[in-house]
Write an enzyme that holds these catalytic residues in place. Structure first.
Site, short mmCIF file in Angstrom:
data_model
loop_
_atom_site.label_atom_id
_atom_site.label_comp_id
_atom_site.label_asym_id
_atom_site.label_seq_id
_atom_site.Cartn_x
_atom_site.Cartn_y
_atom_site.Cartn_z
N GLU A 97 59.49 44.31 -5.84
CA GLU A 97 60.38 45.33 -5.30
C GLU A 97 59.77 46.72 -5.31
O GLU A 97 60.46 47.70 -5.02
CB GLU A 97 61.71 45.32 -6.07
CG GLU A 97 62.40 43.98 -6.14
CD GLU A 97 62.69 43.39 -4.77
OE1 GLU A 97 62.94 44.16 -3.84
OE2 GLU A 97 62.68 42.15 -4.64
N HIS A 222 72.97 40.49 1.14
CA HIS A 222 72.47 41.76 0.59
C HIS A 222 73.65 42.60 0.08
O HIS A 222 73.88 43.72 0.54
CB HIS A 222 71.69 42.52 1.68
CG HIS A 222 70.51 43.28 1.18
ND1 HIS A 222 69.37 42.67 0.75
CD2 HIS A 222 70.30 44.61 1.00
CE1 HIS A 222 68.49 43.57 0.37
NE2 HIS A 222 69.05 44.78 0.50
N ASP A 226 71.07 48.27 -3.87
CA ASP A 226 69.72 48.10 -4.41
C ASP A 226 69.78 47.01 -5.47
O ASP A 226 70.84 46.71 -6.00
CB ASP A 226 69.21 49.41 -5.02
CG ASP A 226 67.73 49.39 -5.32
OD1 ASP A 226 67.03 48.48 -4.85
OD2 ASP A 226 67.26 50.27 -6.07
N GLY A 227 68.64 46.40 -5.78
CA GLY A 227 68.58 45.40 -6.85
C GLY A 227 68.95 44.00 -6.43
O GLY A 227 69.13 43.12 -7.27
N THR A 231 68.32 40.69 -8.82
CA THR A 231 69.54 39.97 -9.18
C THR A 231 69.49 38.54 -8.66
O THR A 231 69.82 37.59 -9.38
CB THR A 231 70.77 40.69 -8.62
OG1 THR A 231 70.83 42.02 -9.16
CG2 THR A 231 72.05 39.95 -8.98
N ARG A 233 66.93 36.62 -7.99
CA ARG A 233 65.98 35.76 -8.70
C ARG A 233 66.48 35.42 -10.11
O ARG A 233 66.19 34.35 -10.63
CB ARG A 233 64.60 36.42 -8.72
CG ARG A 233 63.94 36.43 -7.34
CD ARG A 233 62.52 36.97 -7.36
NE ARG A 233 62.43 38.40 -7.59
CZ ARG A 233 62.56 39.33 -6.64
NH1 ARG A 233 62.82 38.97 -5.39
NH2 ARG A 233 62.43 40.62 -6.93
N TYR A 258 56.98 34.22 -0.24
CA TYR A 258 58.41 34.30 -0.59
C TYR A 258 59.20 34.96 0.53
O TYR A 258 60.23 34.44 0.98
CB TYR A 258 58.53 35.07 -1.90
CG TYR A 258 59.93 35.44 -2.32
CD1 TYR A 258 60.84 34.47 -2.74
CD2 TYR A 258 60.33 36.77 -2.34
CE1 TYR A 258 62.12 34.83 -3.15
CE2 TYR A 258 61.60 37.13 -2.74
CZ TYR A 258 62.50 36.16 -3.15
OH TYR A 258 63.76 36.52 -3.55
N TYR A 259 58.72 36.10 1.02
CA TYR A 259 59.40 36.77 2.13
C TYR A 259 59.38 35.91 3.39
O TYR A 259 60.37 35.84 4.13
CB TYR A 259 58.72 38.12 2.42
CG TYR A 259 58.97 39.19 1.39
CD1 TYR A 259 60.21 39.32 0.78
CD2 TYR A 259 57.96 40.08 1.02
CE1 TYR A 259 60.44 40.31 -0.17
CE2 TYR A 259 58.19 41.07 0.07
CZ TYR A 259 59.43 41.18 -0.52
OH TYR A 259 59.66 42.15 -1.45
#
Length: 296
Positions: A97, A222, A226-227, A231, A233, A258-259
């Protein structure tokens, strides 16, 4: 028949068929200029990727069975492994991130030290992530069901540097630059999260598939400003550990895969890439546990 006709007949993408033609996986195929010509009676080739995934799932099942036959880790061994895992996990998940702390610096921050010339935000993210991970471990021991309240509590701990946004759904629309998916509008977050949790609870899919689908669904909504990645994972590890599996640590070096797994789901409806990532990491962690116990 043409690549497009084969694609419609076999239910796989044009791109995949061109790869199969190039690899010689379709008998009798010929190339005329830039076009592939496929025999009209050709059979759909077996998917080697599927066989590989099935083999990996079989390995995981066998390793889980092997672990039950060996002695349990002592409290000291388990604590040491958990601490080592937690430092690496926090480093990788934060780095994905954009956190600038190195693995060594993350370890030092978690020991209470301050890293010169590194932002306070990065320090707080590491500490908050540790508290969130410890909270997740407590949830595992209690075997609590996954709820919106649990998710918000985890997020509250993760987002230690943004007091007003902790544990609350975002109130503004957002976009993820370069991504196919458009996150949910704020007024849709709550009903979509409720549906996501209901679908997850009612799912009869195998565990890795079920968690992969939930994870992509969560990241797609989403829900927080943020986060969301950190969160999400942590939620993956919560559900894996509740089911008796080891937690996984998606490496910073694997962030593109992963993306891409998330993007592949949105562009092609394919879940297998994320399943494979989860399965690979579960298998590696099981190998690590077996090696420790087998040599003791």
């Amino acid at each position: 028949m043409s690549v497009k006709q084969a694609s419609e007949l076999w239910g796989i993408s044009d791109r995949r068929i061109r790869i199969l033609c190039k690899e010689g996986r379709i008998p009798g195929v010929i190339k005329e200029g830039r076009q592939w010509k496929i025999p009209s009676d050709a059979q759909k080739p077996s998917d080697a990727r599927l066989k590989k995934a099935e083999s990996l799932y079989s390995d995981i099942k066998n390793k889980m069975q092997q672990l039950t036959k060996l002695r349990s880790l002592t409290a000291g061994e388990l604590e040491r492994l958990n601490e080592e895992f937690m430092v690496e996990y926090i480093y990788n998940s934060n780095a994905i991130e954009g956190n600038s702390l190195t693995l060594r610096e993350t370890d030092l921050v978690l020991r209470g030290l301050t890293i010169d010339q590194k932002p306070l935000k990065d320090h707080m993210e590491a500490i908050g992530h540790r508290e969130a991970f410890r909270y997740v471990k407590s949830l595992v021991s209690e075997q609590l069901a996954l709820t919106e309240s649990v998710i918000k509590n985890i997020h509250y701990l993760v987002l230690s540097d943004k007091m007003d946004d902790r544990g609350v759904y975002r109130k503004v629309p957002v976009r993820i630059l370069g991504a196919v998916n458009v996150p949910a509008q704020p007024y849709m977050i709550e009903p979509l999260m409720e549906q996501l949790l209901t679908d997850y609870s009612n799912s009869t899919e195998k565990l890795i598939t079920k968690i992969a689908r939930f994870h992509i669904g969560f990241e797609s909504i989403h829900p927080f400003i943020d986060g969301n990645g950190r969160t999400g994972r942590l939620l993956v590890n919560l559900e894996l550990m509740k089911a008796g599996y080891p937690p996984i640590d998606i490496k910073f070096t694997d962030r593109l895969a992963y993306y891409n797994a998330i993007e592949m789901y949105h562009s092609k409806g394919t879940l297998s890439a994320m399943e494979d990532i989860f399965a690979k990491y579960i298998n590696e962690m099981l190998e690590r546990y077996l090696e420790i116990l087998s040599n003791s």
